[in-house]
Scaffold this active site. Structure first.
Site, PDB file in Angstrom:
ATOM      1  N   TYR A  74      44.479  42.346  43.381  1.00  0.00           N
ATOM      2  CA  TYR A  74      44.417  40.879  43.329  1.00  0.00           C
ATOM      3  C   TYR A  74      44.091  40.472  41.900  1.00  0.00           C
ATOM      4  O   TYR A  74      43.370  41.177  41.189  1.00  0.00           O
ATOM      5  CB  TYR A  74      43.352  40.354  44.303  1.00  0.00           C
ATOM      6  CG  TYR A  74      43.755  40.469  45.759  1.00  0.00           C
ATOM      7  CD1 TYR A  74      43.772  41.704  46.387  1.00  0.00           C
ATOM      8  CD2 TYR A  74      44.132  39.352  46.497  1.00  0.00           C
ATOM      9  CE1 TYR A  74      44.150  41.827  47.722  1.00  0.00           C
ATOM     10  CE2 TYR A  74      44.505  39.458  47.842  1.00  0.00           C
ATOM     11  CZ  TYR A  74      44.513  40.704  48.448  1.00  0.00           C
ATOM     12  OH  TYR A  74      44.881  40.812  49.762  1.00  0.00           O
ATOM     13  N   GLU A  75      44.620  39.317  41.482  1.00  0.00           N
ATOM     14  CA  GLU A  75      44.547  38.963  40.066  1.00  0.00           C
ATOM     15  C   GLU A  75      43.128  38.697  39.577  1.00  0.00           C
ATOM     16  O   GLU A  75      42.885  38.635  38.385  1.00  0.00           O
ATOM     17  CB  GLU A  75      45.446  37.768  39.757  1.00  0.00           C
ATOM     18  CG  GLU A  75      45.013  36.482  40.418  1.00  0.00           C
ATOM     19  CD  GLU A  75      46.074  35.376  40.311  1.00  0.00           C
ATOM     20  OE1 GLU A  75      47.235  35.659  39.972  1.00  0.00           O
ATOM     21  OE2 GLU A  75      45.727  34.218  40.568  1.00  0.00           O
ATOM     22  N   SER A  76      42.173  38.560  40.511  1.00  0.00           N
ATOM     23  CA  SER A  76      40.775  38.401  40.124  1.00  0.00           C
ATOM     24  C   SER A  76      40.211  39.662  39.476  1.00  0.00           C
ATOM     25  O   SER A  76      39.084  39.644  38.997  1.00  0.00           O
ATOM     26  CB  SER A  76      39.939  38.046  41.345  1.00  0.00           C
ATOM     27  OG  SER A  76      40.118  39.012  42.363  1.00  0.00           O
ATOM     28  N   GLY A  77      40.957  40.744  39.490  1.00  0.00           N
ATOM     29  CA  GLY A  77      40.499  41.962  38.834  1.00  0.00           C
ATOM     30  C   GLY A  77      40.223  43.118  39.769  1.00  0.00           C
ATOM     31  O   GLY A  77      39.870  44.215  39.331  1.00  0.00           O
TER      32      GLY A  77
END
Lengths: 256, 285, 285, 256
Positions: free
Chosen positions: D51-54
């Site tokens: 997920y792009e949150s890391g």
């Protein structure tokens, strides 16, 4: 403890005095590392020491043998990756003092740790610049420390590993460098700072017992002295004890 | 690069992934230097190598002294805490045992170049080499002008080694790798390379570390090889200390071509990865 | 920027560091969003602000609805997990309560722009915006040609907010700050800004975390303000959960200009930082 | 459990089937997230979800409400910073599948989540692109999933938030994009893949009970069908149970 001290001890202690609690210091290995840690262990307990291995706010109990000793990480506030160190911390303009040693330097604080002789066919191949080229340009100021010798303090360096004041004067500004560059040189014999105009290093203070003759005999350029030349205060008992204890602890740790 | 970690013996991992003429990066910033992996490559005889590393030390001195290196890309070539690298000097100064091509950078440039490799970019820009001499002798230092401010920035091409080698503390059973302490440039070295071989101290059920610890997922690693002590004489944070005597000793070994040859024969060319476990005895935490 | 952290009341920190017309970044990627700090700025009435954030959500909807924002720089303006931002829409679509200038980017561009700000560079290059429409409407998207490969890369200027605000789990007594979990872009936001105000859940003797945890040294932070619950209704890893009902409720509050005004008066403009501790009751871990 | 299933359930399950154990999947929130987690909970337990949150290698027990839920971090192999996520992991070319939803798309898989109407004076201001522009160009392939509607599947999108196949054909290559772009579209009615030449999405399989008429009535362009049109296998009991259990767990967690 003897009150006598060696030129080496005087050099380290004089260098340590230049550092303050407010400094964020990017520490070169060797003499700079000893000076920075003596500062931390005496008058500047809150100084922040950074080593290029990524360790920030490190408080080693003994002097590190290398730039990446485990001791540096174990006592650090945090340890970041090497790219982050060079991008966010050094290039980011957060370092107040870059503290460098040198194999060879000239009167304008230009440093050579790359080659003696020609780059393509060197007489002596040295280790190279490592972090120095950008420490010299990104730190707000650069302090330097080295033992004087005709081989080390030369009229012309063989290679510009890192840029000090170039040909002197406003050479840094002409290259678009916004930081101050070398502002202090501490040798085993004297304390030097640049002439405000020409940027040539000028002796401001002789260490106790040192003569101008000794300074000139161990320096490859024609030395200028401040008109109000001072004498460096000798090491205090506390400074000397702190330095010797640190060296003793370091030797013990290395031997074990 | 997306791959899937295989647990292999180090001999097999090197055999599968390394060939003559490749560019190899054995990374480690004083900490976790992959000595065992480098020795295995030396034993298997690969040559004409381009060796990349920010801080080539003893282990690159060994490669160079054996005549396996065509070119070295680096930013600081020294024996950490000791002095110069004498086999490297002999190669550069005297062309012995063969001429060594060098591509030299600053640390900042090398770190940026690995970072660009990891980020899939062709180059990196940074504020560097201002007034420094390397940009006059290296064709791989160019410049780019910021389209917003007009500032001229240094540019270096991304590093993209054929194979990166690192040593790490742990892998889990899936092959995910944990590195702790001075993490250096190892993550970037692995992510910039086409293949990556990781030697580890141990394999555990669960990495069980901090959520933001440095972990390389198994699909970024080609092979994992358990070699206890594989970083000796450098150190592994939490496992064993640096063997400082070995660094001091190297200065004497490397000072003489014949002493070097005899030492290499005994300690590297006829040794094995299993010997490393013995070498860290007494240094363990 | 080198500064020295002071422990201050949030009111005082905002009074000292924030002025009309400044560019402010309140960062947090779903996690640790500095709501308390933003509310304090709203209460003190600063206006003509340029607000920067990758993921402006409720808190920027509030600023925009109050008419304090001249320009917003962002990459995704939504109510996370719920939908659109209705005050933001009203401003963009109807100019209410005032016209809102926008500078829009992709996440990759914003992340790179903060990274460049943290790294002291004037711009960042990346492989982005290929075929995408934003580069035709934003003057701050340009390109740079790689001097080695000729590839044309996207370039964006560095972000350098006047003040960055983040919320973190802990500070130690010297003012060093620890962030754990989804660390987002917070470190870069702080390092890119001229000043940084950090609200924290608690102050501890020792951060006592992993050697490679995300820590901001005290000399990168201007002010530290203890505000328990200061990220509500977002969450603080290890401290309290997200208040999902508040996000859903916001969709209704923001749907109507008058309901919005009444809610803001009661819950923000006449409230205080101390109110946040109550808001996390029942959500704590 | 009832054997009946909703079009929404069919969509999620059909999408989940396209994923494999070997995939490194960059997950958009909403329908893509459900599909990716159903794949992980059924036939592809070793899939890596990012997920792009890391958060890398995350295994949420419930569906995240947002891209940065605590659950994603707590169950992840590791969590990196957002700049690292976009630089090393997405741009670095490590993602095999970028899985996107869309507010509006055209027959070439171009996506609009920015504005309805004119960019400078929009009728409806949508959230914007977020990670999508670079997910669409840096992932090896892009899968898309959305419910069919005349508002959503349009002849001309209002804004090119992220680039699919542009005007079709070799438009990606002409722009220097080296990745494949959209290769699969799963709607609540059908499975579509691009024509190998024109890159226009073509219906390859209709979900059970769906007619061509329904597909056309909910699609703003003139639909093309594969000459050997198939029927999507209905959800298995396991798939349906897994999806419903996940939704139940998610609702319970959200309510609490």
């Amino acid at each position: 403890m003897s009150n006598a001290f060696t030129p080496d001890e005087m050099m380290t202690i004089a260098a340590s005095r230049a550092l303050t609690n407010e400094d964020i210091c990017f520490v070169g290995i060797g003499a700079p590392s000893a000076a920075c840690n003596i500062a931390r262990l005496t008058h500047a307990p809150d100084i922040t020491l950074i080593y290029e291995s990524g360790t920030i706010g490190t408080e080693p109990g003994v002097l590190p043998l290398s730039i990446g000793d485990g001791e540096l990480c174990e006592t650090a506030l945090t340890t970041v990756s090497v790219p982050e160190m060079f991008r966010y911390w050094l290039q980011g303009g957060r370092v107040t003092i870059g503290f460098l040693g040198a194999a060879q330097m000239d009167m304008f604080g230009n440093i050579n740790t790359t080659v003696i002789g020609d780059y393509a066919a060197p007489k002596t191949r040295l280790p190279g610049g490592g972090g120095a080229p950008e420490i010299a340009s990104s730190s707000a100021q650069v302090y330097m420390t080295m033992k004087q010798s005709l081989r080390g303090m030369v009229d012309q360096i063989d290679f510009f590993t890192s840029f000090g004041h170039g040909e002197g004067g406003d050479h840094r500004q002409r290259l678009g460098i916004k930081t101050k560059g070398p502002t202090l040189l501490i040798t085993d014999l004297a304390i030097w700072t640049p002439d405000s105009k020409t940027k040539e290093f000028v002796v401001r203070s002789l260490h106790p017992g040192v003569t101008c003759k000794e300074v000139q005999e161990t320096c490859g350029w024609s030395v200028r002295y401040d008109s109000e030349l001072e004498e460096t205060p000798p090491p205090t008992d506390l400074e000397l004890k702190t330095l010797r204890d640190l060296k003793t602890r370091t030797r013990a740790a290395t031997r074990s | 690069m997306t791959t899937m970690a295989e647990f292999l013996a180090l001999e097999e991992a090197v055999r599968r992934h390394v060939k003559d003429g490749m560019s190899l990066a054995f990374e480690g910033f004083t900490h976790l230097i992959p000595h065992a992996a480098a020795h295995e490559v030396m034993r298997q005889g690969m040559k004409d190598l381009t060796l990349i590393r920010m801080t080539p030390d003893i282990v690159y001195d060994q490669f160079v002294g054996l005549g396996r290196v065509k070119k070295m890309v680096f930013s600081y070539a020294g024996n950490p805490g000791v002095g110069l690298l004498r086999r490297f000097r002999d190669a550069v100064e005297n062309g012995w045992p063969q001429v060594l091509e060098i591509e030299e950078h600053s640390h900042a440039a090398m770190a940026n170049a690995y970072e660009a490799g990891a980020a899939g970019l062709p180059c990196s820009i940074f504020r560097g080499y201002l007034g420094a001499g390397l940009k006059d002798v290296s064709p791989n230092i160019k410049s780019v002008t910021c389209p917003f401010t007009g500032e001229k920035l240094a540019a270096v091409p991304a590093l993209q080694p054929n194979v990166a080698f690192i040593h790490a503390q742990k892998a889990d059973k899936k092959g995910n790798v944990l590195i702790e302490g001075i993490v250096g440039i190892q993550k970037e070295a692995v992510l910039s390379a086409k293949a990556a071989i990781v030697t580890v101290e141990e394999v555990v059920d669960n990495l069980d570390s901090h959520p933001n610890a440095t972990v390389l997922p198994h699909w970024t690693v080609s092979a994992i090889c358990v070699v206890r002590g594989g970083a000796h004489p450098s150190y592994a944070h939490g496992h064993y200390d640096r063997d400082n005597a070995a660094y001091l000793e190297w200065d004497k070994i490397a000072a003489d071509r014949d002493v070097f040859a005899v030492w290499m024969e005994k300690n590297v060319l006829t040794a094995s990865p299993d010997d490393f476990a013995k070498r860290i005895e007494g240094l363990e935490k």
